[in-house]
Design an enzyme around this catalytic site. Structure first.
Site, PDB file in Angstrom:
ATOM      1  NE  ARG A 116       0.393   1.376   4.515  1.00  0.00           N
ATOM      2  CZ  ARG A 116       1.200   2.230   5.108  1.00  0.00           C
ATOM      3  NH1 ARG A 116       1.865   3.114   4.408  1.00  0.00           N
ATOM      4  NH2 ARG A 116       1.383   2.196   6.421  1.00  0.00           N
ATOM      5  CD  GLU A 215      -1.888   6.974  10.030  1.00  0.00           C
ATOM      6  OE1 GLU A 215      -2.210   6.127  10.880  1.00  0.00           O
ATOM      7  OE2 GLU A 215      -0.737   7.092   9.599  1.00  0.00           O
ATOM      8  NE  ARG A 219      -2.102   4.986   4.653  1.00  0.00           N
ATOM      9  CZ  ARG A 219      -1.873   4.595   5.899  1.00  0.00           C
ATOM     10  NH1 ARG A 219      -2.213   3.378   6.267  1.00  0.00           N
ATOM     11  NH2 ARG A 219      -1.307   5.405   6.755  1.00  0.00           N
ATOM     12  CB  CYS A 261       1.897   8.781  10.701  1.00  0.00           C
ATOM     13  SG  CYS A 261       3.045   7.947  11.815  1.00  0.00           S
ATOM     14  CB  THR A 263       6.076   5.878  10.523  1.00  0.00           C
ATOM     15  OG1 THR A 263       4.668   5.826  10.302  1.00  0.00           O
ATOM     16  CG2 THR A 263       6.373   6.056  11.979  1.00  0.00           C
ATOM     17  NE  ARG A 270       1.818  -2.047   6.955  1.00  0.00           N
ATOM     18  CZ  ARG A 270       1.630  -3.306   7.334  1.00  0.00           C
ATOM     19  NH1 ARG A 270       2.663  -4.062   7.678  1.00  0.00           N
ATOM     20  NH2 ARG A 270       0.424  -3.830   7.364  1.00  0.00           N
ATOM     21  NE  ARG A 299       2.753  -2.268  11.073  1.00  0.00           N
ATOM     22  CZ  ARG A 299       2.229  -1.207  10.489  1.00  0.00           C
ATOM     23  NH1 ARG A 299       1.025  -1.273   9.940  1.00  0.00           N
ATOM     24  NH2 ARG A 299       2.873  -0.062  10.442  1.00  0.00           N
ATOM     25  CD  GLU A 304       1.028   0.857  13.612  1.00  0.00           C
ATOM     26  OE1 GLU A 304       0.129   1.545  13.097  1.00  0.00           O
ATOM     27  OE2 GLU A 304       2.189   1.252  13.780  1.00  0.00           O
TER      28      GLU A 304
HETATM   29  P1  ADP Z   1      -1.508  -0.249   6.991  1.00  0.00           P
HETATM   30  O1  ADP Z   1      -0.913  -1.372   6.270  1.00  0.00           O
HETATM   31  O2  ADP Z   1      -2.382   0.534   6.084  1.00  0.00           O
HETATM   32  O3  ADP Z   1      -0.440   0.552   7.676  1.00  0.00           O
HETATM   33  P2  ADP Z   1      -2.567  -2.050   9.065  1.00  0.00           P
HETATM   34  O4  ADP Z   1      -1.252  -2.526   9.584  1.00  0.00           O
HETATM   35  O5  ADP Z   1      -3.599  -1.704  10.087  1.00  0.00           O
HETATM   36  O6  ADP Z   1      -2.451  -0.734   8.180  1.00  0.00           O
HETATM   37  O7  ADP Z   1      -3.142  -3.148   8.096  1.00  0.00           O
HETATM   38  C1  ADP Z   1      -4.373  -2.956   7.460  1.00  0.00           C
HETATM   39  C2  ADP Z   1      -5.020  -4.280   7.118  1.00  0.00           C
HETATM   40  O8  ADP Z   1      -4.285  -4.919   6.100  1.00  0.00           O
HETATM   41  C3  ADP Z   1      -5.084  -5.260   8.288  1.00  0.00           C
HETATM   42  O9  ADP Z   1      -6.320  -5.921   8.258  1.00  0.00           O
HETATM   43  C4  ADP Z   1      -3.981  -6.219   7.968  1.00  0.00           C
HETATM   44  O10 ADP Z   1      -4.177  -7.516   8.523  1.00  0.00           O
HETATM   45  C5  ADP Z   1      -4.067  -6.280   6.463  1.00  0.00           C
HETATM   46  N1  ADP Z   1      -2.829  -6.756   5.849  1.00  0.00           N
HETATM   47  C6  ADP Z   1      -1.594  -6.232   5.948  1.00  0.00           C
HETATM   48  N2  ADP Z   1      -0.709  -6.955   5.258  1.00  0.00           N
HETATM   49  C7  ADP Z   1      -1.389  -7.975   4.692  1.00  0.00           C
HETATM   50  C8  ADP Z   1      -1.046  -9.075   3.853  1.00  0.00           C
HETATM   51  N3  ADP Z   1       0.204  -9.249   3.425  1.00  0.00           N
HETATM   52  N4  ADP Z   1      -2.034  -9.913   3.477  1.00  0.00           N
HETATM   53  C9  ADP Z   1      -3.311  -9.731   3.874  1.00  0.00           C
HETATM   54  N5  ADP Z   1      -3.701  -8.717   4.648  1.00  0.00           N
HETATM   55  C10 ADP Z   1      -2.756  -7.842   5.055  1.00  0.00           C
HETATM   56  N1  ILO Z   2       0.636   6.811  16.352  1.00  0.00           N
HETATM   57  C1  ILO Z   2       0.849   5.412  16.491  1.00  0.00           C
HETATM   58  C2  ILO Z   2       1.072   4.722  15.150  1.00  0.00           C
HETATM   59  C3  ILO Z   2       2.367   5.077  14.498  1.00  0.00           C
HETATM   60  C4  ILO Z   2       2.723   4.389  13.196  1.00  0.00           C
HETATM   61  N2  ILO Z   2       1.640   3.797  12.492  1.00  0.00           N
HETATM   62  C5  ILO Z   2       0.816   4.419  11.692  1.00  0.00           C
HETATM   63  C6  ILO Z   2      -0.356   3.642  11.267  1.00  0.00           C
HETATM   64  N3  ILO Z   2       0.991   5.516  11.307  1.00  0.00           N
HETATM   65  C7  ILO Z   2       2.036   5.166  17.395  1.00  0.00           C
HETATM   66  O1  ILO Z   2       2.772   6.130  17.646  1.00  0.00           O
HETATM   67  O2  ILO Z   2       2.211   4.024  17.844  1.00  0.00           O
END
Ligand code: ADP
Ligand code: ILO
Length: 346
Positions: A116, A215, A219, A261, A263, A270, A299, A304
């Site tokens: 993403r 966020e 995305r 953010c 990061t 990501r 993760r 996250e």
């Molecule tokens: P982001 O990737 O946008 O930073 P999250 O870590 O919250 O946010 O992930 C968003 C969603 O994407 C979650 O439901 C997570 O389980 C799913 N996800 C992340 N990576 C994968 C993957 N490789 N395969 C399937 N689902 C994924």
């Molecule tokens: N503000 C949260 C998340 C930080 C990084 N992740 C994202 C989704 N931006 C923290 O500081 O743990």
């Protein structure tokens, strides 16, 4: 909770980058500044002060925040990305430059791959500081652009307002949709007027998806079952090019794509796999030595701040700024190859 002009009380056991770098001197220097959208240092730090278990703890309100509050953002950016004020960010979204043959063609380890990027609209404040009117305008403009996509990217936009609870929960548990009520986002002002203005676009087989006004304002996501990382990256880069024909994103020559953010700055990318590593999972010290070597993050299975289930982990690139998009995916690929090799030997 509202923060005033005094240095905030930060818990002794706070391990966030906010707590590491917000000294009384830095706070004093920043406490009376505001960006052109009225974003203050109190707004920047609110999420980290209210959520003391934050890893980072700060959010920007607009592109200018990174400049106006540089005394705090610069060391946080350096710490997280290893990117200094004189470093240069470069973009490369060319899939031909990626060397990533499927590391697990027999599907023993990798369950799915997802890449993403975060994007925000040029000239508007970020979601932390945006008005309801502008948020709704973004939803309209972006959903019109998405609904015009063709071929594999062709799909439908589903607003969150009016979506049934059953459909919403199914989309979340299938890893397609963002969760509601995230407390880090809540404190940062990113959940204001929820659920209005938010939604998800996806094609029929849910290999291409766009979240609107979570966020970040967009995305853009490409995902599929298995470990064909290059196919996922290729689909994503094609989609980005198509969307950019209709929408201009906020980009800065120094820190790349602007995100709420820090990061996510730079590539805002990501690239992750959901991967079965039960043996390495039982030896976290060894697991982390490998992920650190390849600049990877571990993760849990529901994103996250979630836990692993059944020895399945979400492994993704940690660096996003000062490296190209191709390098982000290459970091993930190289690390995944190493992880599979070690898991096989255990
Ligand atoms: P982001 O990737 O946008 O930073 P999250 O870590 O919250 O946010 O992930 C968003 C969603 O994407 C979650 O439901 C997570 O389980 C799913 N996800 C992340 N990576 C994968 C993957 N490789 N395969 C399937 N689902 C994924
Ligand atoms: N503000 C949260 C998340 C930080 C990084 N992740 C994202 C989704 N931006 C923290 O500081 O743990």
């Amino acid at each position: 909770m509202s923060l005033d002009n005094r240095f905030p009380m930060l818990a002794e056991d706070c391990n966030s980058l906010l707590c590491k770098y917000l000294t009384p001197e830095v706070f004093d220097a920043l406490k009376d500044r505001k960006t052109n959208n009225g974003f203050s240092i109190q707004d920047v730090i609110k999420s980290g002060v209210e959520n003391i278990d934050s890893g980072i703890g700060v959010y920007a309100g607009d592109e200018l925040s990174y400049h106006t509050f540089s005394e705090l953002f610069d060391p946080i950016i350096k710490d997280y990305h290893g990117f200094g004020v004189d470093d240069i960010h470069q973009s490369n979204l060319n899939p031909d430059d990626l060397n990533a043959p499927n590391p697990d063609p027999d599907n023993h380890y990798i369950i799915s791959t997802r890449i993403r990027v975060g994007r925000n609209i040029d000239g508007l404040p970020l979601g932390t500081a945006i008005s309801k009117k502008d948020r709704n305008l973004i939803e309209k403009k972006v959903s019109i652009a998405l609904n015009a996509l063709t071929g594999e990217l062709s799909g439908t936009y589903y607003p969150l307002s009016g979506m049934s609870e059953i459909v919403r929960e199914q989309l979340i548990s299938d890893h397609f949709l963002f969760k509601a009520g995230d407390r880090f986002l809540e404190s940062a002002g990113l959940n204001r007027n929820w659920p209005e203005g938010r939604g998800i676009y996806h094609n029929d087989n849910k290999t291409f998806l766009v979240w609107i006004n979570e966020e970040d304002q967009l995305r853009i996501i490409s995902m599929q079952m298995g470990g064909d990382i290059k196919a996922v990256f290729t689909r994503l880069t094609t989609a980005i090019k198509e969307i950019e024909k209709k929408v201009t994103f906020s980009y800065n020559d120094h820190i790349g794509y602007i995100t709420s953010c820090p990061t996510n700055l730079g590539t805002a990318m990501r690239a992750s796999v959901h991967i079965k590593l039960p043996k390495l999972g039982a030896d976290m010290e060894r697991f982390k030595t490998i992920t650190d070597k390849y600049y990877l993050q571990i993760r849990g299975i529901h994103g996250e701040h979630s836990d692993s289930e059944g020895g399945i982990y979400d492994i993704s690139n940690k660096r996003r700024l000062g490296v190209t998009e191709v390098q982000c995916v290459q970091d993930m690929f190289d690390g995944v190859v190493a992880l599979i090799t070690v898991e096989k030997g255990l």
